[in-house]
Design a protein around this motif. Structure first.
Motif, PDB file in Angstrom:
ATOM      1  N   ARG A   1       1.042  -1.467  -0.116  1.00 16.57           N
ATOM      2  CA  ARG A   1      -0.245   0.132  -0.357  1.00 16.57           C
ATOM      3  C   ARG A   1       0.892   1.307  -0.093  1.00 16.57           C
ATOM      4  NH1 ARG A   1      -5.191   1.689   1.161  1.00 16.57           N
ATOM      5  NH2 ARG A   1      -5.418   3.427   2.013  1.00 16.57           N
ATOM      6  N   ALA A   2       1.943   1.207   0.682  1.00 14.04           N
ATOM      7  CA  ALA A   2       2.883   2.513   0.656  1.00 14.04           C
ATOM      8  C   ALA A   2       3.428   2.977  -0.298  1.00 14.04           C
ATOM      9  CB  ALA A   2       3.853   2.034   1.871  1.00 14.04           C
ATOM     10  N   VAL A   3       3.986   1.435  -1.359  1.00 18.14           N
ATOM     11  CA  VAL A   3       4.655   2.049  -2.211  1.00 18.14           C
ATOM     12  C   VAL A   3       3.391   2.233  -3.412  1.00 18.14           C
ATOM     13  CG1 VAL A   3       5.437   0.459  -4.599  1.00 18.14           C
ATOM     14  CG2 VAL A   3       6.429  -0.220  -2.397  1.00 18.14           C
ATOM     15  N   TRP A   4       2.552   1.824  -3.112  1.00 18.00           N
ATOM     16  CA  TRP A   4       1.507   2.085  -4.845  1.00 18.00           C
ATOM     17  C   TRP A   4       0.854   3.622  -4.414  1.00 18.00           C
ATOM     18  CZ3 TRP A   4      -0.292   0.786  -8.899  1.00 18.00           C
ATOM     19  CH2 TRP A   4       0.030  -0.533  -9.964  1.00 18.00           C
ATOM     20  N   ASP A   5       0.589   3.585  -2.995  1.00 23.87           N
ATOM     21  CA  ASP A   5       0.597   5.255  -2.300  1.00 23.87           C
ATOM     22  C   ASP A   5       1.416   6.310  -2.443  1.00 23.87           C
ATOM     23  OD1 ASP A   5      -1.945   4.809  -1.840  1.00 23.87           O
ATOM     24  OD2 ASP A   5      -1.166   4.665   0.727  1.00 23.87           O
ATOM     25  N   THR A   6       2.447   6.226  -2.734  1.00 19.26           N
ATOM     26  CA  THR A   6       3.812   6.837  -3.169  1.00 19.26           C
ATOM     27  C   THR A   6       3.522   6.821  -5.159  1.00 19.26           C
ATOM     28  OG1 THR A   6       5.343   5.838  -1.810  1.00 19.26           O
ATOM     29  CG2 THR A   6       6.490   7.126  -3.377  1.00 19.26           C
ATOM     30  N   LEU A   7       3.703   6.058  -5.608  1.00 13.77           N
ATOM     31  CA  LEU A   7       3.605   5.389  -6.748  1.00 13.77           C
ATOM     32  C   LEU A   7       2.197   6.681  -7.395  1.00 13.77           C
ATOM     33  CD1 LEU A   7       5.035   5.191 -10.084  1.00 13.77           C
ATOM     34  CD2 LEU A   7       3.361   2.301  -9.681  1.00 13.77           C
ATOM     35  N   GLN A   8       1.174   6.643  -7.244  1.00 16.01           N
ATOM     36  CA  GLN A   8       0.112   7.374  -7.339  1.00 16.01           C
ATOM     37  C   GLN A   8       0.223   9.059  -7.214  1.00 16.01           C
ATOM     38  OE1 GLN A   8      -3.261   7.182  -4.640  1.00 16.01           O
ATOM     39  NE2 GLN A   8      -4.771   7.213  -6.839  1.00 16.01           N
ATOM     40  N   TYR A   9       1.047   9.053  -5.732  1.00 16.39           N
ATOM     41  CA  TYR A   9       1.197  10.651  -5.756  1.00 16.39           C
ATOM     42  C   TYR A   9       2.240  11.018  -6.781  1.00 16.39           C
ATOM     43  CZ  TYR A   9       3.296  14.573  -3.535  1.00 16.39           C
ATOM     44  OH  TYR A   9       3.893  15.446  -2.614  1.00 16.39           O
ATOM     45  N   ALA A  10       2.932  10.030  -7.199  1.00 17.79           N
ATOM     46  CA  ALA A  10       4.169  10.749  -8.204  1.00 17.79           C
ATOM     47  C   ALA A  10       3.982  10.975  -9.372  1.00 17.79           C
ATOM     48  CB  ALA A  10       5.151  10.018  -7.921  1.00 17.79           C
ATOM     49  N   LEU A  11       2.737   9.865 -10.332  1.00 19.96           N
ATOM     50  CA  LEU A  11       2.448  10.426 -11.166  1.00 19.96           C
ATOM     51  C   LEU A  11       1.278  11.005 -11.996  1.00 19.96           C
ATOM     52  CD1 LEU A  11       2.046   6.607 -11.746  1.00 19.96           C
ATOM     53  CD2 LEU A  11       4.022   7.698 -12.973  1.00 19.96           C
ATOM     54  N   ASN A  12       0.742  11.225 -10.395  1.00 18.31           N
ATOM     55  CA  ASN A  12      -0.371  12.164 -10.244  1.00 18.31           C
ATOM     56  C   ASN A  12       0.519  13.549 -10.605  1.00 18.31           C
ATOM     57  OD1 ASN A  12      -3.714  11.764 -10.922  1.00 18.31           O
ATOM     58  ND2 ASN A  12      -2.456  10.208  -9.097  1.00 18.31           N
ATOM     59  N   GLY A  13       1.477  13.684  -9.289  1.00 23.09           N
ATOM     60  CA  GLY A  13       2.094  15.452  -9.611  1.00 23.09           C
ATOM     61  C   GLY A  13       2.788  15.734 -11.364  1.00 23.09           C
ATOM     62  N   LEU A  14       3.573  13.978 -11.576  1.00 28.76           N
ATOM     63  CA  LEU A  14       4.536  15.047 -12.314  1.00 28.76           C
ATOM     64  C   LEU A  14       3.700  14.422 -13.830  1.00 28.76           C
ATOM     65  CD1 LEU A  14       7.619  14.957 -13.055  1.00 28.76           C
ATOM     66  CD2 LEU A  14       7.119  11.804 -13.814  1.00 28.76           C
ATOM     67  N   MET A  15       2.583  14.570 -14.111  1.00 24.84           N
ATOM     68  CA  MET A  15       1.523  14.670 -14.777  1.00 24.84           C
ATOM     69  C   MET A  15       1.201  16.498 -14.890  1.00 24.84           C
ATOM     70  SD  MET A  15      -0.966  11.309 -15.826  1.00 24.84           S
ATOM     71  CE  MET A  15      -1.699  11.191 -14.855  1.00 24.84           C
ATOM     72  N   PHE A  16       0.615  17.169 -13.723  1.00 25.03           N
ATOM     73  CA  PHE A  16       0.529  18.216 -13.352  1.00 25.03           C
ATOM     74  C   PHE A  16       1.291  19.072 -13.806  1.00 25.03           C
ATOM     75  CE2 PHE A  16      -2.993  16.635 -11.338  1.00 25.03           C
ATOM     76  CZ  PHE A  16      -3.970  16.764 -11.839  1.00 25.03           C
ATOM     77  N   VAL A  17       3.177  18.769 -13.775  1.00 26.99           N
ATOM     78  CA  VAL A  17       4.518  19.342 -13.541  1.00 26.99           C
ATOM     79  C   VAL A  17       4.725  19.257 -15.286  1.00 26.99           C
ATOM     80  CG1 VAL A  17       6.322  19.503 -13.454  1.00 26.99           C
ATOM     81  CG2 VAL A  17       5.023  19.184 -11.713  1.00 26.99           C
ATOM     82  N   LEU A  18       4.558  18.234 -15.933  1.00 31.93           N
ATOM     83  CA  LEU A  18       4.986  17.864 -17.179  1.00 31.93           C
ATOM     84  C   LEU A  18       3.422  18.744 -17.868  1.00 31.93           C
ATOM     85  CD1 LEU A  18       6.582  16.533 -19.248  1.00 31.93           C
ATOM     86  CD2 LEU A  18       5.105  14.633 -19.264  1.00 31.93           C
ATOM     87  N   LEU A  19       3.096  18.588 -17.859  1.00 29.72           N
ATOM     88  CA  LEU A  19       1.574  19.924 -18.578  1.00 29.72           C
ATOM     89  C   LEU A  19       2.511  21.431 -18.353  1.00 29.72           C
ATOM     90  CD1 LEU A  19      -0.925  20.197 -20.082  1.00 29.72           C
ATOM     91  CD2 LEU A  19      -2.006  20.907 -18.285  1.00 29.72           C
ATOM     92  N   GLY A  20       2.556  21.216 -17.712  1.00 25.42           N
ATOM     93  CA  GLY A  20       3.403  22.977 -16.880  1.00 25.42           C
ATOM     94  C   GLY A  20       4.595  23.146 -17.561  1.00 25.42           C
ATOM     95  N   GLU A  21       4.949  22.397 -17.502  1.00 31.22           N
ATOM     96  CA  GLU A  21       6.620  23.207 -18.089  1.00 31.22           C
ATOM     97  C   GLU A  21       6.105  22.645 -19.943  1.00 31.22           C
ATOM     98  OE1 GLU A  21       9.986  20.777 -20.690  1.00 31.22           O
ATOM     99  OE2 GLU A  21       8.061  19.730 -20.171  1.00 31.22           O
ATOM    100  N   GLN A  22       5.142  21.945 -20.793  1.00 25.71           N
ATOM    101  CA  GLN A  22       4.950  22.204 -22.224  1.00 25.71           C
ATOM    102  C   GLN A  22       3.904  23.795 -22.438  1.00 25.71           C
ATOM    103  OE1 GLN A  22       5.646  19.863 -24.361  1.00 25.71           O
ATOM    104  NE2 GLN A  22       6.940  18.780 -22.416  1.00 25.71           N
TER     105      GLN A  22
END
Length: 544
Positions: free
Chosen positions: A272-293
Motif C-alpha cells: 500500500r505504501a509503495v502504491w500510494d507513493t507511485l500514485q502521488y508521484a505519477l499524478n503530480g508529475l503529469m501536472f508538472v509536465l503539463l506546466g513545463e509544456q
C-alpha cells in the motif's frame, strides 16, 4: 542525460508543491494541481530543456498503473449500493458529453475539425478521483454524494479514454461509421476485460501457489503488483483489444484477491505504501509536465504576440466549462428520478432537492490527471507526416478546463453544499461495529479451540488457561464496552474524541522516547524501527 535530469527536477517540483500548499494559510487554500502546473511552467520558462516523449510511451507509463489502482481501490459497497447513478454518470454521461460537447466545440471553434473536437470532448469528459478527494478534504461533502462522485470518477476514466481512441482513429482514417464503432467498442471492451481478468487471475494464482509452497517475500509480491497492470495492458493491445479496460479489470481482480487475506500483513502494508507513493508521484508529475509544456504551446499558438488571442482563448475556456457543467446538470437532473430516487426513495423525490443535488454534482465535476494523460497521448502526426490538427490548441484548452474546474469547485461547492439533503443511507459505523463484534467473537472462539488443543498435548496446562483468559477478557471487554456505549449516546462522541486525543499524546511521547533511546544507542536500531512502526500503525488508525 538531460531527460533524466529534467524528470528529477520535476519530481522535486512535485514535492515542493506539496510543501508550499501546507505553508499557505487555511484561508488561502490553493488546489495542489494548480501549484504543480505553475511550478512546471516556471521550469519551462527558465530552462531550455524540453521533455520530448512519444504519446504512446506516455500512455504506457502513466495510464495502466493509475487505471489499475482505480479498479483496485474503488469502493465496491458504494458502487453496488448506488450502481444505477454511478453507471449512469460513468458511461451515459461520458457519451452524452462527448457527443454534445464535441458538436458544440466544433461550432464554437470551426478551426478544430469535428473529429478533433470529439477527441477534446472525450479528454475532458472524465472527472478525476484525486482532485475530487482533495476538494472533499476541505469541504464537508455528504458521505453518500462523495461515494457517488468517487465511483463515477474511478469508472469514467475507461469510458472516456475508449471514446478518445475512437475519435483519434476517426481523425487518422478520415471517416467514422456508427455501426462499425459500436461493434468495435464491444470487441474492445469484452476482449479487454476478459484479457485483464485472465492475466490477473493467472498471475495471482501462480503467486499464491509459490507462496504456499516456498514462502512469501514481500518485495517480490510488490514487484508483481507493479508489473501486473503493464502486462494486462500490453497483452490486450497486442491482441487489438482495449488495454485501458484490461488494466481496470486487472485492478478489480486484484481487489478481490486481496480480500482473501492470504498475503502477509507486512506485504499488505508495504504494498500500500509503495502504491500510494507511485500514485502521488505519477499524478503530480503529469501536472508538472503539463506546466513545463505550456510555454512552448503558448509560443506556438502566438498568444504572446497577440494579447487579443489570449483573451479569446480564455473566453473559449470559460464557455467550454459552462457547457460541460450544463450538460452534466441536465443529465444528472434527468436521471435522478430513475436512479437515486427510485424504489423506496421515490416518495422523497422533490424537484427542488433534485435541482440542488444536480447543481452540486455539476460543480463537483473536477477534471484532472486522466484528462492530462489523455490529451498528452494525442498523436504528433497523421498520415504522410502532417501534424495532428490543432493539437497545441487542444492541449491549451484542456489545461484551461482543468484549472477553471478546480477553481470553480473550490469556490462554488462550499456555497452550494449548505443545506443539501441526500436520500437516507444507513450509517456505516453500525455495520463496522457489528463486524468488530463478530471478529472479536471469532477470536475468542479460536483462542478457546487453541487452548483445548494445547491442553490435550500438555498435562499441566494451568499456565495456558491463565494466559488464554487474559486474551479473551480483552475481546469480551471490547464487546461489552461497545454495548454499554450504545446506552449513553449523548456522551459517546465527546468521550471518544478525548480518548483519541489522549491516545495520540501518549503515542507521541512513546515514540519520542524510542527515538531518544535509539540515538543514545540504548536500543538496537532495528528494534527501534520495528517498535516505532507499530506505534505509527496505531496512530494512523486514530488520525482523522
Amino acid at each position: 542525460m538531460e531527460t533524466v535530469s529534467l524528470v528529477l527536477v520535476m519530481l522535486v517540483a512535485v514535492l515542493f508543491a506539496s510543501i508550499l500548499r501546507r505553508m499557505l494559510p487555511a484561508s488561502f487554500s490553493v488546489p495542489q494541481p494548480l501549484l504543480q502546473i505553475a511550478l512546471g511552467a516556471g521550469i519551462g520558462m527558465v530552462s531550455d530543456w524540453r521533455l520530448q516523449m512519444d504519446p504512446q510511451v506516455f500512455f504506457l507509463l502513466f495510464l495502466p498503473p493509475l487505471l489499475f489502482l482505480d479498479g483496485w481501490r474503488i469502493p465496491k459497497e458504494g458502487l453496488s449500493h448506488d450502481r444505477g447513478i454511478i453507471l449512469s454518470l460513468a458511461i451515459g454521461l461520458v457519451v452524452f458529453t462527448v457527443v454534445g460537447a464535441g458538436y458544440f466545440i466544433n461550432w464554437l471553434l470551426p478551426s478544430i475539425p469535428l473529429g478533433v473536437a470529439f477527441a477534446l470532448a472525450a479528454v475532458i469528459s472524465p472527472t478525476d478521483p484525486v482532485a475530487v478527494s482533495a476538494i472533499a478534504a476541505r469541504i464537508p461533502i455528504p458521505k453518500r454524494l462523495m461515494h457517488i462522485l468517487e465511483g463515477e470518477s474511478l469508472l469514467n476514466d475507461a469510458s472516456g479514454l475508449v471514446c478518445l481512441r475512437f475519435a483519434v482513429a476517426a481523425v487518422l482514417s478520415g471517416g467514422f461509421e456508427l455501426s462499425d464503432a459500436v461493434l468495435d467498442f464491444l470487441r474492445l471492451a469484452v476482449g479487454g476485460v476478459a484479457i485483464g481478468v485472465a492475466i490477473a487471475w493467472s498471475i495471482n494464482w501462480a503467486k499464491r501457489w509459490i507462496s504456499r509452497h516456498f514462502g512469501e517475500e514481500a518485495a517480490a509480491q510488490i514487484l508483481v503488483s507493479l508489473l501486473l497492470p503493464f502486462l494486462a495492458y500490453l497483452a490486450a493491445e497486442h491482441l487489438h483489444c482495449s488495454g485501458i479496460l484490461a488494466a481496470v479489470a486487472a485492478g478489480f481482480v486484484m481487489s478481490r484477491t486481496e480480500l482473501s487475506g492470504q498475503a502477509l500483513a507486512v506485504t499488505r502494508l508495504q504494498r500500500r505504501a509503495v502504491w500510494d507513493t507511485l500514485q502521488y508521484a505519477l499524478n503530480g508529475l503529469m501536472f508538472v509536465l503539463l506546466g513545463e509544456q505550456l510555454p512552448g504551446i503558448v509560443s506556438r499558438l502566438g498568444i504572446l504576440d497577440d494579447p487579443g488571442t489570449l483573451s479569446w482563448l480564455l473566453l473559449y475556456v470559460l464557455i467550454i466549462n459552462l457547457s460541460l457543467m450544463g450538460l452534466r446538470f441536465v443529465w444528472v437532473f434527468a436521471s435522478l428520478r430513475f436512479t437515486l430516487f427510485a424504489g423506496k426513495n421515490a416518495a422523497a423525490f422533490q424537484p427542488r432537492k433534485a435541482l440542488s443535488i444536480a447543481a452540486v454534482t455539476s460543480v463537483a465535476g473536477v477534471r484532472g490527471a486522466i484528462s492530462l494523460a489523455g490529451v498528452m497521448t494525442l498523436p504528433l502526426y497523421i498520415s504522410f507526416g502532417y501534424p495532428f490538427p490543432a493539437r497545441d490548441l487542444v492541449i491549451f484548452l484542456t489545461t484551461g478546463v482543468i484549472i477553471v474546474s478546480l477553481i470553480v469547485a473550490g469556490i462554488g461547492l462550499p456555497l452550494l453544499i449548505r443545506g443539501l439533503e441526500m436520500p437516507y443511507e444507513p450509517e456505516e459505523h453500525v455495520h463496522e461495529n457489528r463486524a468488530r463484534d463478530q471478529a472479536a467473537q471469532a477470536a475468542i472462539k479460536a483462542i478457546e479451540q487453541a487452548l483445548h488443543r494445547l491442553s490435550e498435548d500438555c498435562p499441566d496446562a494451568g499456565g495456558y488457561i491463565e494466559v488464554a483468559s487474559r486474551v479473551t477478557d480483552t475481546y469480551r471487554s471490547r464487546i461489552e464496552s461497545r454495548a454499554a456505549s450504545l446506552e449513553s449516546q449523548n456522551l459517546t462522541r465527546v468521550a471518544e474524541e478525548v480518548e483519541r486525543q489522549l491516545l495520540l499524546v501518549g503515542l507521541q511521547a512513546e515514540r519520542s522516547e524510542l527515538f531518544r533511546l535509539a540515538r543514545t544507542r540504548r536500543l538496537d536500531e532495528q528494534q527501534a524501527r520495528r517498535l516505532i512502526r507499530q506505534i505509527d500503525l496505531i496512530e494512523a488508525q486514530h488520525i482523522r
